[in-house]
Design a protein around this motif. Sequence first.
Motif, mmCIF file in Angstrom:
data_model
loop_
_atom_site.group_PDB
_atom_site.id
_atom_site.type_symbol
_atom_site.label_atom_id
_atom_site.label_comp_id
_atom_site.label_asym_id
_atom_site.label_seq_id
_atom_site.Cartn_x
_atom_site.Cartn_y
_atom_site.Cartn_z
ATOM 1 N N GLY A 1 0.772 -1.235 0.000
ATOM 2 C CA GLY A 1 0.000 0.000 0.000
ATOM 3 C C GLY A 1 0.801 1.282 0.000
ATOM 4 O O GLY A 1 0.228 2.360 0.150
ATOM 5 N N GLN A 2 2.098 1.210 -0.196
ATOM 6 C CA GLN A 2 2.925 2.422 -0.254
ATOM 7 C C GLN A 2 3.116 2.804 -1.718
ATOM 8 O O GLN A 2 4.200 2.717 -2.287
ATOM 9 N N LEU B 1 -5.250 5.433 -0.812
ATOM 10 C CA LEU B 1 -4.341 4.793 -1.759
ATOM 11 C C LEU B 1 -4.305 5.514 -3.096
ATOM 12 O O LEU B 1 -3.298 5.484 -3.793
ATOM 13 N N GLY B 2 -5.409 6.150 -3.456
ATOM 14 C CA GLY B 2 -5.510 6.748 -4.784
ATOM 15 C C GLY B 2 -6.043 5.776 -5.813
ATOM 16 O O GLY B 2 -5.775 5.915 -7.011
ATOM 17 N N ALA B 3 -6.845 4.772 -5.370
ATOM 18 C CA ALA B 3 -7.456 3.778 -6.257
ATOM 19 C C ALA B 3 -8.781 4.333 -6.769
ATOM 20 O O ALA B 3 -9.852 4.059 -6.215
ATOM 21 N N VAL B 4 -8.729 5.119 -7.818
ATOM 22 C CA VAL B 4 -9.865 5.949 -8.236
ATOM 23 C C VAL B 4 -11.114 5.146 -8.592
ATOM 24 O O VAL B 4 -12.190 5.412 -8.056
ATOM 25 N N ALA C 1 4.361 7.804 7.623
ATOM 26 C CA ALA C 1 3.891 6.967 6.516
ATOM 27 C C ALA C 1 4.704 5.683 6.394
ATOM 28 O O ALA C 1 4.543 4.941 5.427
ATOM 29 N N ASP C 2 5.578 5.412 7.364
ATOM 30 C CA ASP C 2 6.403 4.209 7.379
ATOM 31 C C ASP C 2 7.312 4.141 6.154
ATOM 32 O O ASP C 2 7.500 3.089 5.554
ATOM 33 N N LEU C 3 7.878 5.289 5.766
ATOM 34 C CA LEU C 3 8.728 5.348 4.585
ATOM 35 C C LEU C 3 10.174 5.674 4.919
ATOM 36 O O LEU C 3 10.980 5.881 4.021
#
Length: 1006
Positions: free
Chosen positions: A683-684, A900-903, A1002-1004
Amino acid sequence: MMDDAGRRGRAPGGGALLRGLVGRERERRLMDDLLVAGGAGGAALLLWGEPGIGKTALLDYAAERAAAGTSGSAPTTLLRARGIETETVLPFATLGDLLMPYSSLFRELPGAQRAALESCLALGGDPADPPDNPYAACMGALNVLAALGDQGPVVVLVDDLHWVDPSSQRVLLFIARRLSSERVALALGSREDHGESGPRRSIPAVQVGGLTPEECAELLNGVGARPGDGPAGTGAGAPTVTGASTATGASTVTSTRAATGTRTATGTGTSDGPAEVTVAPGVLADLVRISGGNPLALREIASGLTQEQARGERPLLDPPSLGSHLERAWATRIDALPDPARRALVVLAAGRSTAAGPLGKALEAAGLSLDALAPAEEDGLITATADGLDFHHPVLRALVLGRAPLALRYAAFQALAEVSTGSLHAWYRASATPGPDEDTAAALAEAALEARRRSAFGEAALAWRRAADLTPDPAARAGRLLNAASDALLSGSPAGPQWCEEAVRITPDPAMRAAIQGLLGRMYTWKGETAQAYGLLVNAADAVRDSDPTRACLLLAEATAAARLDGHVPAAVRVAEESLALASESGPERWYSLTLLGGALVMAGRTAEGRAMLESADRHGAGDPVRDQQVYAIAGQAWSRVEEFTRGRALLNTAVESARRHSAVGVLGFTLAVRGELETRIGQWASARGDLTEALRWAEELGQLTCVSYALYCLARLEALRGDRVECEEHVARARRECGAYGIGCQEFHMTAVLGLSALAYGDHEAAADQLEQTLSLAVEQGIGNPEVVPFAADLAEAHVRAGNAARAGEVVAWLEERARETGLASAEAAAARVRGLLAGTPEEAEACFGAALKAHGRTTGPFDWARTLLCEAEVLRRYRRPAAARAPLTSALACFERLGAVPWARRAASELAAAGGLPTTAPSGGGSGCGSGSGGMGGVLGQLTPQEFQVSRAIARGLNNTEAAASLFVSRKTVEAHLTRIYRKLKVRSRTDLTRLLTAADLVD
C-alpha cells in the motif's frame, strides 16, 4: 574546442553566420529555445541527420547566439568539442577537451566524484586501486557544469557524437538526462546512421532534413554567402557561389577550384580565373531532386557540372547514392593533387591531432612538411583552424584513408607511432602492423588495462579486440577476446556476444570455454534472450562440473535466474538444486545457491521448503550487498512472496542504499523494481511509483531489456490499481513492442494479468476474464505454483462472477483454495474466501466467507485487498437487503481506496455507500491490514509529489544533506535544492524535520 576558439572547431564568425544561414527557421527557433531554456534551468537537444545536412552550421549558429548574449544577461561560458574518428579508441578524449580547462573546479567535488573524474582524465588515482564504477565520474562531470552554471549560463556544443569515444558519449548522455535544474544548454550533433535509438529516445531530438527547393535556389544563388564556412545550409563553402538569378531564372555558379590550374570535374576552368557556369531552371530542379536538399551535396554536385550539363544540354546521371556521388567528386579532386600532398593528407587523416605542432612532427617523420598540404588547402579540401589544419568536412577523413594505398596508410601510421607515446602509440603501432605480432598485441593489451583502470570500458573493449586480432597464439587470442567481451558488457556495447562466440570457436580448453559461455549467458540474460542464456549457462557448468565444481555451482545458479525469466520454474528449481549440490559447506557460493534455490522453490509454490532454504542462507551468512546486489534483490523478492514483507524490505533497502553509496548501478534498476513491487503490495504506492520510475530509467540507460520489461509490468500494475487504464495499456504495449521479440518467457504471464486487472477495475468483465484466463494457462504451463507471484486468480474468479459465469468462477476459486492450502499464504486464503462470499447462496454463508477472509487479511499486509473484501462484503449485504450493515464496511473501504488513490474502486465504493443511504466520511480503517492514516498511498499528500521529488524526500528523511542526497540519486545538488523547494510547497512543511516526521508517519523511513 574550448570557449570560442578551440583547437578542433570553427570559431564564430563575428555574426556572419547569423546573417548568412539559409532557411532552417524551425531549427533556429529550436536552438534559440534551447539557449533560453538552458539559461533558465537546463535543457538538452540532439540534432541528427545525414552528413552535410547542416548540423554543424546549426551548432555554429548556437555558438554565435550564445556569444551574442541571447541566452541571458550574464556572460555565457561556451564549451565546444567535436568527435574525431581516430579518437574513438582514446578514453575520455572528448570529455577531457570539454572539462580540462576547468579542472580547478574538480577540488570542489565530493571525494569519490573527484577521484573518479581525475582518474578518468588521467589526472591522478592509484593504478592499483582503480575506480570500480564510472557513474561517480559522470556525476563529477555534471557537477563541474553545475558549478560553471552558478557563475552564469553554460552552453555545451558537441559535434559528430557518433565519433566521440564511448566513455565520453556515456557521460554526455548521462548529463543530458539530468539538466532540469542547471543553467546548462547541451546540444549534440550526430549522424542518422549511428543507431541513435537510445539517445533519441532518452533526450529530446530533432532530425535535420533537406532544404526546400526555394532554399536550395537561394543557396546556389549565393544569398548571404560566407566564404570558408562549413557545409550546411549556409550560403558558403567551397565552391563559392556568386551572382543572382538571371532574367530566365537561371543560377550562376562559380568554382574556385578552377583557379588552381588543374582540370577538375567543374569543367574547363584554368588558372586565369574562376569559370562561371549558369545553371538552367530545369537543371536546378534536378539538382534539388538528386541532392535531397542536402546543402553539401547540392554545392558539390553543382560545382562538378560540365557547361553542357549546367545548360541542360546533357542529362545529369543519378548516382547510385548521394554518398557515392560526393565521394566521386572529392576523389577526383584528391587524385589531382601532387603526390606529396596526397601522402600528407593521409597522415592528417590518420592522426588524432590537427594542431600544427604534432601534425608537423608526424609529417617530418614521414619525410614531409606542412608545406606539402598547401595544394589541398588551396583546393578547399582542408581549411585552416585556430591552431592548425583540418578537413573541410569530416567525411573527407574516412575517404582519404579509404582511398589511400595500403603502403601509404602503413607509412602514415608508422610515422605517427614514432612521435607518440602511451595508448596512442599502441594504437598507431597496431594500425601499422599488417598481421599477427605479439609485441604489438601486448602493447595494446596494456592500453586496454589502462583504459579499464580509468573505467573506460568501451575503449578497453576495443583495445582488447584489436589485440586479439594481432595475437598469434589461439589460446591467448581467446583470452583477449573474453576480456574484450567482458568490458563490452560493462560498457553497454552490443558487440560482446559476437566476440564470445568467436572465442569459443578457437579455444579447446574446457575451463576457458566455460568462462566464455558463462559470460555469454549473462549477456543474453540481461538482453532478454533468456532461453539461449539458460542453455549456455547449463552447458558451461556441465563442462567444468568435475574439474571446477565451484565455477559450475555459480554457473548453475545464474542459470536459475535465466530459467525463471524464461518461464520455466521447474527447470529453475532443478538447476538450483544441482547448484547447491556442488557448493562447498563453508564457501561463499553456498549462500548464493541457497538463496537462488529458496527463490525458485517459493515461485514454484513449495513455500515451506523455500522458507527453509532462505533461513539456511541467512544462517550461512550474507554476501556483500554491493557485489551481490542481485542476490539480495532475489532474496528480498522471495521473502515478500511468502508474506515476510518486513524481512524482504530490509534486504532490499540494504541493497539499494549500498548501491547508491558506492555508485554501483549495474543491478540497481532490478533491485528498485523489486522494492517497488513490494511497496505496491503493502500500500505504499507513492513510494512504489518513485522506485519503479527510477528502475525503468536505469534499465533503459543500461540496456537491460529483462529489467525494462519487469519495471514496465510493475508500473502497469500500479496504474491498473490506481485506475489509469490508458497509462497501464501504454506500459504493456511498450513492453511488448520493445521486449516481446526477445522471447522473455514470463512477460506475457505478467502482462495479461495486469490487463485483466485494469479491465476488471472498469467493469469490463468479459475482457478481464479473457485476459486472466490466459494468465492462468501460462501459470500452469510455466509451473508457477505461488498465487502471489502475480495475484491474478481472485481477479479471474471475480470477473467470471460478475460476467455471470458462476460455474467457471467456482473452478478458479477451487484452484486458488488448493494453492492457498499448499502454500499457507494468508493473502491467497483471504482472496479465495472473498470470492466464495460473492458466490454464496445465503446471507449466512456469505457472512461466514467474508469473516474468514477478513480474519486471513489480519495475518498479512495488503490494504488494497482488504478494502476490496469490505467492498464485496457490502455489495452482498445490500443484495440481501441489509443496507445499514453495509455502511460501515463501505465507509472503511472508501477511506482506504481514497488514501491509496485507487480511483475506480473509490468511485464504486462511494456509489455503493450512497445507495446504502450513507454519506462519505473519514473513518478509521479497523484491522491490522487496513489503511491507516499514515499510509503511503497516492491519494494523500504524498501523492502530489513526482517520482523524483519522492525519491529526494526519502533521501532527506534518511538524514542525508543536499550534497549526499544528490550523490545518492545521481543528480546535482542544485536539482535536489529545486526539488526540495517544490516538496516543501506541496506538502506544506517548513523544514527537513517536518518532512522527516511526515515520511516516518507513513512508514517510509527505515
